[in-house]
Design a protein around this motif. Structure first.
Motif, PDB file in Angstrom:
ATOM      1  N   ALA A 208      26.508  17.470  45.454  1.00  0.00           N
ATOM      2  CA  ALA A 208      25.386  17.811  46.319  1.00  0.00           C
ATOM      3  C   ALA A 208      25.947  17.952  47.727  1.00  0.00           C
ATOM      4  O   ALA A 208      26.760  17.129  48.156  1.00  0.00           O
ATOM      5  N   LEU A 215      29.504  16.590  51.838  1.00  0.00           N
ATOM      6  CA  LEU A 215      28.982  15.788  50.720  1.00  0.00           C
ATOM      7  C   LEU A 215      28.223  14.547  51.168  1.00  0.00           C
ATOM      8  O   LEU A 215      27.560  13.899  50.356  1.00  0.00           O
ATOM      9  N   THR A 252      34.455   6.878  45.889  1.00  0.00           N
ATOM     10  CA  THR A 252      33.009   6.922  45.657  1.00  0.00           C
ATOM     11  C   THR A 252      32.491   5.552  45.238  1.00  0.00           C
ATOM     12  O   THR A 252      31.421   5.114  45.676  1.00  0.00           O
ATOM     13  N   ASP A 256      29.705   4.243  47.657  1.00  0.00           N
ATOM     14  CA  ASP A 256      28.315   4.381  47.173  1.00  0.00           C
ATOM     15  C   ASP A 256      27.906   3.304  46.171  1.00  0.00           C
ATOM     16  O   ASP A 256      26.719   3.148  45.908  1.00  0.00           O
ATOM     17  N   SER A 279      44.081   4.102  41.619  1.00  0.00           N
ATOM     18  CA  SER A 279      45.518   3.824  41.497  1.00  0.00           C
ATOM     19  C   SER A 279      45.851   2.350  41.717  1.00  0.00           C
ATOM     20  O   SER A 279      46.713   1.788  41.045  1.00  0.00           O
ATOM     21  N   ARG A 282      41.322  -0.976  43.235  1.00  0.00           N
ATOM     22  CA  ARG A 282      40.481  -1.429  44.352  1.00  0.00           C
ATOM     23  C   ARG A 282      39.016  -1.601  43.948  1.00  0.00           C
ATOM     24  O   ARG A 282      38.188  -2.049  44.726  1.00  0.00           O
ATOM     25  N   ARG A 335      49.803   8.379  43.529  1.00  0.00           N
ATOM     26  CA  ARG A 335      48.518   8.101  42.885  1.00  0.00           C
ATOM     27  C   ARG A 335      48.576   8.416  41.399  1.00  0.00           C
ATOM     28  O   ARG A 335      49.516   9.050  40.927  1.00  0.00           O
ATOM     29  N   VAL A 336      47.538   7.995  40.697  1.00  0.00           N
ATOM     30  CA  VAL A 336      47.436   8.288  39.267  1.00  0.00           C
ATOM     31  C   VAL A 336      47.605   9.801  39.048  1.00  0.00           C
ATOM     32  O   VAL A 336      46.956  10.611  39.727  1.00  0.00           O
ATOM     33  N   SER A 357      32.665  13.205  41.925  1.00  0.00           N
ATOM     34  CA  SER A 357      33.480  12.429  42.860  1.00  0.00           C
ATOM     35  C   SER A 357      33.195  12.867  44.293  1.00  0.00           C
ATOM     36  O   SER A 357      32.383  13.752  44.547  1.00  0.00           O
ATOM     37  N   GLY A 358      33.942  12.259  45.210  1.00  0.00           N
ATOM     38  CA  GLY A 358      33.902  12.681  46.598  1.00  0.00           C
ATOM     39  C   GLY A 358      34.848  13.860  46.811  1.00  0.00           C
ATOM     40  O   GLY A 358      35.462  14.374  45.864  1.00  0.00           O
ATOM     41  N   THR A 360      37.832  14.134  48.020  1.00  0.00           N
ATOM     42  CA  THR A 360      39.274  13.998  47.742  1.00  0.00           C
ATOM     43  C   THR A 360      39.605  14.461  46.326  1.00  0.00           C
ATOM     44  O   THR A 360      40.484  15.312  46.114  1.00  0.00           O
ATOM     45  N   LEU A 361      38.896  13.903  45.348  1.00  0.00           N
ATOM     46  CA  LEU A 361      39.206  14.266  43.953  1.00  0.00           C
ATOM     47  C   LEU A 361      38.727  15.679  43.614  1.00  0.00           C
ATOM     48  O   LEU A 361      39.349  16.351  42.785  1.00  0.00           O
TER      49      LEU A 361
END
Ligand SMILES: NC(=O)c1ccc[n+]([C@@H]2O[C@H](COP(=O)([O-])OP(=O)(O)OC[C@H]3O[C@@H](n4cnc5c(N)ncnc54)[C@H](OP(=O)(O)O)[C@@H]3O)[C@@H](O)[C@H]2O)c1
Length: 417
Positions: A208, A215, A252, A256, A279, A282, A335-336, A357-358, A360-361
């Protein structure tokens, strides 16, 4: 439209149509296209082609709901008249042949009068989410089958028609009228050799955004989080109930604290797995992802994809909270690895995934060309925070684009690749 002229028949039911021939899957060599019987002279080809074209157009209206399955339309005929039509409407739902047969059943025209089934794509002969359509056609006692296209999947191509013919059904192929390149181009993409060599799930990127493509809304709008109308949010619940997994990033989760569950009006009987790319582990064990589902809510299992060997105590705490922890290889920027994520999902049986996702992804997925389909909601909100998705979409080519409205929002749907 009258289809009586489609057959120069005397009105008698064509022969064949024995029920119950086992729809066994044969060894994996593709059946030769030459096995397909050419169109009989008794067929009125131009009229059948027109019917196939109509069915193809009706089916492709559902392209975004069925992908990566093909758009397929079917009709049951009796002495050249259309008794009933059916289309494949949504992924996991009944195939067009079954829809058409069910509609024929409801039409009041007796089963013994159904003589022909016209279908835009070769009927399936293997069991997927529904039983094989070849079996349903044989059970219905249909004697003639007219098909627009062979299955492009090399493992199945020609086999459905071969099984029908072996059971005594007359099979006619009329290629061109409902060409996959027009009706279902996304299905050709799904069948590209690279998708067999390095399989990954069909990925729908959904987000969205504000009018400027951000976003996150301004802090003082929608509680700093919500951009779109409740009508759009309800649509997303339906979409969630029609995927195998929802994929998001730890950014995210931290910002969120989403549930990523299916709520009414979504299909609560199908709760997709919730997958978090994280990764460094967290994700807090207190995240709402781990809360028990409430009334009218279905929650799939939670899997956290992290770097192999990541912090054991944190992994233990997350397992105790209810997560499955999977260690993967390290990819770009420590990262993963995204390819590993998609390979893992495929091996876990995930075929259709919703990326929620946000930025970044989302950007990572576009860079890797791992987005197959878009669903973008633009809310009636000015300004916002974070990068604009306009930039991410700049280099993306899309096809089959649909622009529509939902509540106060503009919705863009399209296929990429
Ligand atoms: N409007 C919408 O539709 C919508 C939807 C979702 C989120 N959002 C908003 O987006 C914001 C969060 O944005 P975000 O970009 O931080 O969230 P994100 O894209 O969901 O998560 C990003 C995180 O994923 C992790 N990650 C794991 N593997 C990765 C890889 N291979 N490549 C890139 N990242 C990888 C990274 O953390 P590690 O390095 O620790 O692994 C990275 O920081 C929030 O404000 C939220 O409200 C909006």
């Amino acid at each position: 439209m009258q289809w009586a002229e489609a057959f120069e028949t005397t009105g008698e039911t064509p022969s064949g149509g024995p029920g119950g021939a086992p729809c066994s899957t044969k060894p994996d060599e593709p059946a030769a296209d030459a096995m397909v019987q050419p169109a009989l002279e008794s067929l009125n080809e131009p009229l059948l082609r027109r019917l196939l074209r109509e069915l193809g157009e009706e089916a492709s209206a559902h392209r975004f709901e069925v992908a990566p399955n093909p758009c397929v339309g079917a009709a049951v005929l009796s002495r050249g008249e259309v008794v009933a039509k059916g289309v494949h409407r949504f992924w996991g739902g009944p195939h067009a042949e079954r829809e058409a047969l069910a509609a024929a059943e409801a039409s009041g025209v007796p089963r013994e009068d159904w003589d022909t089934l016209v279908v835009t794509l070769e009927p399936c002969c293997s069991t997927g989410k529904t039983g094989p359509c070849v079996e349903a056609i044989l059970d219905a006692g249909i004697g003639e089958v007219v098909v627009g296209e062979l299955d492009p999947d090399p493992r199945h191509r020609g086999k459905g028609l071969e099984l029908l013919r072996e059971a005594g059904v007359n099979v006619h192929l009329l290629p061109g009228a409902a060409a996959l390149a027009e009706v279902s181009p996304h299905f050709l993409v799904w069948n590209l050799p690279d998708r067999y060599r390095r399989p990954r799930p069909w990925t729908i990127a959904k987000w969205a955004q504000t009018r400027t493509g951000q976003l996150s809304p301004p802090e003082d709008v929608g509680g700093g989080r919500w951009i779109t109308s409740s009508a759009s949010l309800n649509e997303v619940q339906v979409l969630r109930g029609r995927v195998d997994a929802i994929l998001t990033g730890v950014g995210t989760v931290l910002e969120d604290d989403p549930r990523l569950t299916v709520r009414v009006p979504g299909d609560l009987s199908r709760a997709p797995r919730r997958v978090v790319m994280d990764s460094m582990l967290r994700t807090p064990p207190t995240a709402r992802l781990f809360d028990a589902p409430g009334d009218g809510e279905a929650a799939g299992p939670v899997t956290i994809l992290t770097l192999a060997g990541m912090d054991a105590p944190r992994a233990r705490a997350l397992r105790e909270a209810g997560a499955e922890i999977v260690g993967l290889h390290t990819g770009e920027h420590g990262r993963v690895a995204l390819r590993d994520v998609h390979t893992w999902m495929w091996e876990a049986g995930i075929r259709r995934v919703l990326l929620e996702s946000g930025p970044t992804l989302l950007q990572r997925h576009f860079d890797a060309e791992f987005v197959d389909q878009l669903r973008v909601y633009t809310g009636a909100v000015n300004g916002g925070r974070g990068p604009s998705m306009a930039e991410a979409l700049r280099g993306v080519t899309w096809h089959g684009r649909l622009d529509r409205e939902q509540g106060e929002d503009a919705v863009l749907e399209a296929f990429t690749n």
